[in-house]
Scaffold this motif. Structure first.
Motif: not given
Length: 365
Positions: A341-354
């Protein structure tokens, strides 16, 4: 919805070093070497460097996301509400709250297993669990400055005890264990990196605590510096363990760091690991409190939930979770799910938010 933070609740930028360090060094320090060597053998030290480089990049992204709002009190909660609307934004915020709570529980349950296996193997853990939860409640309910202060002492405990004891094992090391070097493929190194990355999770609390940091633009250097020191600590413990155990031994040892330190003896104290596990509680209390403070504060901003009531509910769920995750296999599965879950959150969600932030910012110009 933004809430201006009173200056009396904020902390100096340099304290971010201790906060981030406490958030990324958790109970995984006691066993991460065994997971690393499964794929890349003793070339896994490269995985530590690659995972840390990814963390540096994501922290940079977090600062870009939060600073782009041009508001000193920006958090991921307010940004989600602004960009995705009330309903979708609130759904994202509740998911983030669950994520922080889940991470805190994994750290808590892992530490309690260490205590049970190494110190009290024949004792019922519920009394100790309740005592620990009372201390967690007291810390989190004290507010962000209390949690930040505890992070300072948790960081100091690592530097004063863990690092020196690890260095005392040097006379027993076998450097030839590291040979041959670079005998694993890129795919194996990357697979090991995927295993290592979850051990750096915790820095995401920046998404919530950002308004509580003074001079936010100048604080990023402290966050990045804390990751550099964390790399050094992980690298030290990993390399010492690699040279202490053979690869055949490593894959059969659940707690390599504790087993390694247990050979150190002092006058009047033959079981040094008891002292280490006890002192480590300060560090774990800081780590867990950071996650729970982030969860309860996110709920407060998102749905105006009372932080003390939501904290009690989460801690009751901790008790239920401990009754469900009652053996090592279930704990391994739980930690794996959190890491994924942490990998998806930090490596996918955060770049998408950027990316979303960039488009929204251009659209408003």
């Amino acid at each position: 919805m933004n809430h201006q933070v009173n200056k009396k609740f904020t902390v100096s930028p340099y304290l971010l070093f201790f906060i981030i360090y406490s958030s990324v060094i958790d109970a995984g320090m006691m066993y991460f070497q065994r997971d690393l060597v499964q794929d890349a053998g003793y070339d896994a030290w490269l995985s530590i460097l690659i995972a840390a480089a990814a963390v540096h990049l994501i922290i940079w992204m977090i600062y870009k996301i939060l600073s782009s709002s041009n508001q000193a009190d920006a958090t991921i909660v307010s940004i989600n509400r602004r960009y995705f609307g009330k309903f979708i934004g609130t759904a994202f915020n509740l998911a983030i709250t669950l994520y922080f709570s889940f991470g805190a529980f994994c750290t808590f349950r892992t530490y309690m297993e260490v205590v049970q296996v190494w110190i009290f193997p024949y004792m019922q853990m519920m009394p100790l669990t309740l005592i620990a939860l009372v201390l967690i409640y007291y810390t989190v309910s004290g507010g962000f400055r209390t949690v930040a202060g505890l992070s300072f002492w948790g960081t100091c405990s690592i530097f004063l005890f863990i690092a020196p004891l690890t260095l005392m094992v040097i006379p027993y090391l076998h450097p030839q264990n590291m040979l041959p070097v670079f005998n694993h493929s890129t795919a194996q190194i990357l697979k090991s990196t995927e295993t290592m990355f979850p051990h750096f999770l915790g820095f995401e609390v920046l998404l919530v605590m950002y308004p509580f940091i003074e001079q936010q633009a100048k604080s990023q250097k402290w966050a990045q510096f804390s990751i550099i020191i964390a790399i050094g600590m992980y690298m030290l413990v990993a390399l010492v363990a690699f040279m202490y155990y053979s690869q055949g031994q490593m894959i059969h040892i659940i707690w390599p760091t504790l087993n390694m330190i247990s050979i150190v003896e002092f006058p009047l104290m033959q079981r040094v690991e008891y002292l280490i596990i006890s002192i480590w509680f300060i560090k774990m209390l800081a780590n867990i409190s950071l996650g729970l403070w982030s969860a309860t504060h996110s709920l407060k901003l998102s749905i105006r939930a009372n932080p003390r009531i939501s904290l009690i509910i989460i801690l009751v769920l901790f008790i239920a979770g401990q009754l469900i995750v009652k053996d090592h296999d279930r704990l391994q599965l739980t930690n794996y799910l959190y890491g994924l879950t942490g990998i998806y959150f930090t490596a996918i969600f955060i770049p998408i938010m950027l990316i979303v932030t960039r488009f929204k910012r251009k659209g408003s110009q």
